[in-house]
Design a protein around this motif. Structure first.
Motif, PDB file in Angstrom:
ATOM      1  N   SER A 161       9.794  -1.315  -3.922  1.00 25.59           N
ATOM      2  CA  SER A 161       8.685  -1.659  -4.826  1.00 25.59           C
ATOM      3  C   SER A 161       7.523  -2.274  -4.054  1.00 25.59           C
ATOM      4  O   SER A 161       6.346  -1.981  -4.328  1.00 25.59           O
ATOM      5  CB  SER A 161       9.177  -2.640  -5.894  1.00 25.59           C
ATOM      6  OG  SER A 161       9.695  -3.815  -5.303  1.00 25.59           O
ATOM      7  N   ILE A 162       7.871  -3.108  -3.051  1.00 22.67           N
ATOM      8  CA  ILE A 162       6.805  -3.714  -2.243  1.00 22.67           C
ATOM      9  C   ILE A 162       6.044  -2.647  -1.476  1.00 22.67           C
ATOM     10  O   ILE A 162       4.799  -2.651  -1.423  1.00 22.67           O
ATOM     11  CB  ILE A 162       7.403  -4.762  -1.281  1.00 22.67           C
ATOM     12  CG1 ILE A 162       8.020  -5.912  -2.071  1.00 22.67           C
ATOM     13  CG2 ILE A 162       6.344  -5.290  -0.321  1.00 22.67           C
ATOM     14  CD1 ILE A 162       8.769  -6.913  -1.210  1.00 22.67           C
ATOM     15  N   THR A 168       0.023   1.975  -2.443  1.00 18.87           N
ATOM     16  CA  THR A 168      -1.019   2.112  -3.467  1.00 18.87           C
ATOM     17  C   THR A 168      -2.281   1.356  -3.075  1.00 18.87           C
ATOM     18  O   THR A 168      -3.408   1.821  -3.312  1.00 18.87           O
ATOM     19  CB  THR A 168      -0.491   1.593  -4.818  1.00 18.87           C
ATOM     20  OG1 THR A 168       0.723   2.283  -5.154  1.00 18.87           O
ATOM     21  CG2 THR A 168      -1.510   1.809  -5.917  1.00 18.87           C
ATOM     22  N   ASP A 169      -2.115   0.160  -2.450  1.00 16.78           N
ATOM     23  CA  ASP A 169      -3.266  -0.647  -2.040  1.00 16.78           C
ATOM     24  C   ASP A 169      -3.964  -0.061  -0.819  1.00 16.78           C
ATOM     25  O   ASP A 169      -5.190  -0.196  -0.663  1.00 16.78           O
ATOM     26  CB  ASP A 169      -2.816  -2.085  -1.732  1.00 16.78           C
ATOM     27  CG  ASP A 169      -2.316  -2.808  -2.978  1.00 16.78           C
ATOM     28  OD1 ASP A 169      -2.677  -2.366  -4.096  1.00 16.78           O
ATOM     29  OD2 ASP A 169      -1.563  -3.793  -2.845  1.00 16.78           O
ATOM     30  N   LEU A 170      -3.204   0.563   0.084  1.00 16.66           N
ATOM     31  CA  LEU A 170      -3.779   1.062   1.330  1.00 16.66           C
ATOM     32  C   LEU A 170      -4.607   2.325   1.137  1.00 16.66           C
ATOM     33  O   LEU A 170      -5.597   2.533   1.847  1.00 16.66           O
ATOM     34  CB  LEU A 170      -2.668   1.323   2.350  1.00 16.66           C
ATOM     35  CG  LEU A 170      -1.996   0.095   2.982  1.00 16.66           C
ATOM     36  CD1 LEU A 170      -0.824   0.515   3.849  1.00 16.66           C
ATOM     37  CD2 LEU A 170      -3.003  -0.702   3.809  1.00 16.66           C
ATOM     38  N   LYS A 171      -4.227   3.169   0.202  1.00 15.68           N
ATOM     39  CA  LYS A 171      -4.937   4.437   0.030  1.00 15.68           C
ATOM     40  C   LYS A 171      -6.404   4.251  -0.342  1.00 15.68           C
ATOM     41  O   LYS A 171      -7.278   4.899   0.251  1.00 15.68           O
ATOM     42  CB  LYS A 171      -4.207   5.290  -1.013  1.00 15.68           C
ATOM     43  CG  LYS A 171      -2.912   5.900  -0.477  1.00 15.68           C
ATOM     44  CD  LYS A 171      -2.234   6.805  -1.508  1.00 15.68           C
ATOM     45  CE  LYS A 171      -0.977   7.447  -0.913  1.00 15.68           C
ATOM     46  NZ  LYS A 171      -0.273   8.295  -1.881  1.00 15.68           N
ATOM     47  N   PRO A 172      -6.762   3.366  -1.309  1.00 12.89           N
ATOM     48  CA  PRO A 172      -8.192   3.151  -1.580  1.00 12.89           C
ATOM     49  C   PRO A 172      -8.942   2.592  -0.362  1.00 12.89           C
ATOM     50  O   PRO A 172     -10.099   2.962  -0.114  1.00 12.89           O
ATOM     51  CB  PRO A 172      -8.183   2.143  -2.743  1.00 12.89           C
ATOM     52  CG  PRO A 172      -6.846   2.296  -3.373  1.00 12.89           C
ATOM     53  CD  PRO A 172      -5.915   2.635  -2.267  1.00 12.89           C
ATOM     54  N   GLN A 173      -8.276   1.713   0.397  1.00  9.77           N
ATOM     55  CA  GLN A 173      -8.926   1.183   1.595  1.00  9.77           C
ATOM     56  C   GLN A 173      -9.198   2.289   2.602  1.00  9.77           C
ATOM     57  O   GLN A 173     -10.257   2.325   3.246  1.00  9.77           O
ATOM     58  CB  GLN A 173      -8.033   0.113   2.236  1.00  9.77           C
ATOM     59  CG  GLN A 173      -7.832  -1.130   1.379  1.00  9.77           C
ATOM     60  CD  GLN A 173      -6.963  -2.155   2.066  1.00  9.77           C
ATOM     61  OE1 GLN A 173      -6.845  -2.185   3.288  1.00  9.77           O
ATOM     62  NE2 GLN A 173      -6.321  -3.012   1.275  1.00  9.77           N
ATOM     63  N   LYS A 428       9.154   4.502   5.885  1.00 12.25           N
ATOM     64  CA  LYS A 428      10.087   3.469   5.430  1.00 12.25           C
ATOM     65  C   LYS A 428      10.550   3.724   3.999  1.00 12.25           C
ATOM     66  O   LYS A 428      11.736   3.538   3.666  1.00 12.25           O
ATOM     67  CB  LYS A 428       9.420   2.089   5.524  1.00 12.25           C
ATOM     68  CG  LYS A 428       9.284   1.552   6.933  1.00 12.25           C
ATOM     69  CD  LYS A 428       8.656   0.165   6.910  1.00 12.25           C
ATOM     70  CE  LYS A 428       8.555  -0.411   8.304  1.00 12.25           C
ATOM     71  NZ  LYS A 428       7.938  -1.761   8.287  1.00 12.25           N
ATOM     72  N   LEU A 429       9.605   4.137   3.153  1.00  9.05           N
ATOM     73  CA  LEU A 429       9.933   4.399   1.758  1.00  9.05           C
ATOM     74  C   LEU A 429      10.931   5.559   1.652  1.00  9.05           C
ATOM     75  O   LEU A 429      11.905   5.492   0.898  1.00  9.05           O
ATOM     76  CB  LEU A 429       8.649   4.720   0.990  1.00  9.05           C
ATOM     77  CG  LEU A 429       8.745   4.770  -0.532  1.00  9.05           C
ATOM     78  CD1 LEU A 429       9.210   3.442  -1.078  1.00  9.05           C
ATOM     79  CD2 LEU A 429       7.393   5.146  -1.147  1.00  9.05           C
TER      80      LEU A 429
END
Length: 441
Positions: A161-162, A168-173, A428-429
């Motif tokens: 989940s982390i 999810t946070d890295l893709k917009p960046q 890792k996922l």
């Protein structure tokens, strides 16, 4: 000996013999041997006294209660509940009894002994304890591995989940950084074109400035070449003036009827310093110019030599230099080598006058060139100001371009790091999901 009612002598030998007698009467040695194997028979053959001189006591098999007591004693230190303990005790004595029964049957059929001794029973119990301990250790090890696997599984499930959130946070960046990098690249290309154009302009201006500088340097070199004729003579004259002493001036002043060379040197100095001569009649009644009295006054000046050294050679009046050339420098007697015979001081003054004439002649040639040099230098100065302004503009553009390149490199690096992080996070996922799926299976 007294307690036994025996009387013995108190000698050392008598006491020793009494001791030996007591030992023989009371010392008993017990030798225990197992009948299993060939060792027992071999020892009996090697030591017949074991049969002839010993009392043989054959130990019989232990009864059931004895077997249970021994098993209870040996197994009391083993960690197990009461029912398990009772079952193990029963198992040990049961196995031992069954082996004994089978050994008897074996002897009745084949007439061969299979000895089942108490030692065998003890070895059975010790072997059971050893196997139990090893089995428990293996089970505890497997249990620990299972617990660690569950912990890893739980940790992997929590990390999934982390990592999903991180992904999810890295893709917009990454999208934003890529857009910023592309925008910087476009701006860098635009500024590079501007910088190249400015470089061409500056290069053209530098070429013009270099040509002007070369022209100015050529004029300057030409002036210095022309002055090279006058400067050595001028320096020689100043050096000659430096060698004059007050005593040399005093000698000239003391002359009542000075030689012609001395008079010519002083007249020329008076002309250059624009000192008017005295007018007096000659023998025929004609008025002539006489410079000797004004010369004596000039020689009496304490700063006379200093005034010659600091003479304004660049501002000699044309009538004065014309007179010097017509009357003195063209005179064959106005030569330092000839005047030296009359006076050392007059020789130095003659050199000074000739140096002033030479300098004035050269200066008139050099003056137009100096004017041209001044104009060329002024022109060069204006061009250099403009060139420096354009150089500053170019440097500003280059600095801005360097800053953009640094920013582009940093953005590119950040983009690469984000891509690497996304790739690592994805791997890792995937591994975590495989692990969870494999453990679930």
């Amino acid at each position: 000996a007294r307690s036994l009612g025996k009387k013995i002598e108190g000698t050392q030998l008598a006491l020793y013999n009494f001791f030996i007698e007591r030992v023989r009467a009371n010392l008993h040695v017990i030798v225990t041997m197992s009948p299993i194997g060939d060792s027992f028979r071999t020892r009996l053959r090697m030591f017949p006294a074991l049969i002839n001189c010993c009392t043989i006591d054959w130990f019989q098999a232990w009864p059931q209660d004895a077997l249970e007591m021994v098993a209870n004693k040996f197994l009391e230190e083993v960690d197990m509940d009461e029912s398990m303990h009772s079952s193990c005790v029963y198992m040990c004595q049961y196995i031992h009894r069954r082996v004994t029964e089978c050994s008897d049957k074996f002897f009745s059929i084949l007439s061969r002994h299979n000895y089942v001794t108490p030692t065998s029973y003890l070895e059975l119990i010790l072997t059971f304890k050893k196997l139990l301990r090893k089995q428990r250790e293996d089970i505890m090890k497997q249990k620990r591995r299972y617990e660690i696997g569950l912990e890893k599984l739980e940790f992997a499930a929590s990390q999934v989940s982390i990592m999903q959130k991180e992904l999810t946070d890295l893709k917009p960046q990454l999208i934003k950084t890529s857009a910023d990098t592309d925008a910087l690249m476009i701006k860098i290309e635009k500024d590079t074109v501007e910088a190249e154009a400015k470089k061409k302009v500056v290069a053209a201006d530098e070429k013009v400035a270099n040509e002007a500088a070369a022209e100015s340097q050529a004029i300057k070199d030409e002036c210095e070449g022309d002055l090279a004729e006058a400067i050595p003579a001028l320096e020689a004259a100043i050096e000659a003036l430096n060698t004059l002493k007050p005593s040399d001036i005093t000698i000239v002043k003391s002359m009542k009827n000075p030689p012609i060379g001395v008079k010519l040197a002083m007249e020329a100095v008076c002309v250059l310093k624009n000192i008017k001569p005295d007018r007096k009649p000659d023998g025929s009644g004609k008025m002539i110019e006489d410079y000797w009295l004004p010369s004596l006054k000039l020689l009496g000046d304490f700063h006379f030599l200093d005034s010659l050294k600091s003479y304004d050679k660049d501002s000699i009046a044309p009538p004065l230099i014309k007179k010097i050339r017509e009357k003195y420098t063209s005179n064959p007697e106005f030569v330092p080598e000839l005047i030296k015979n009359a006076s050392t001081a007059a020789e130095g003054l003659c050199k000074w006058v000739r140096a002033m004439e030479t300098y004035d002649r050269v200066a008139k040639i050099v003056a137009p060139k100096k004017a041209s040099l001044k104009i060329a230098e002024a022109k060069l100065s204006v061009q250099m100001v403009k060139l420096n302004e354009k150089r500053a503009e170019l440097q500003e553009i280059l600095d801005k371009l360097a800053a953009l390149n640094s920013e582009f490199d940093a953005s590119k690096k950040k983009k690469g790091e984000l891509e690497d992080n996304i790739e690592i996070c994805t791997e890792k996922l995937q591994r975590a999901e495989k692990l969870i799926t494999g453990l679930d299976g």
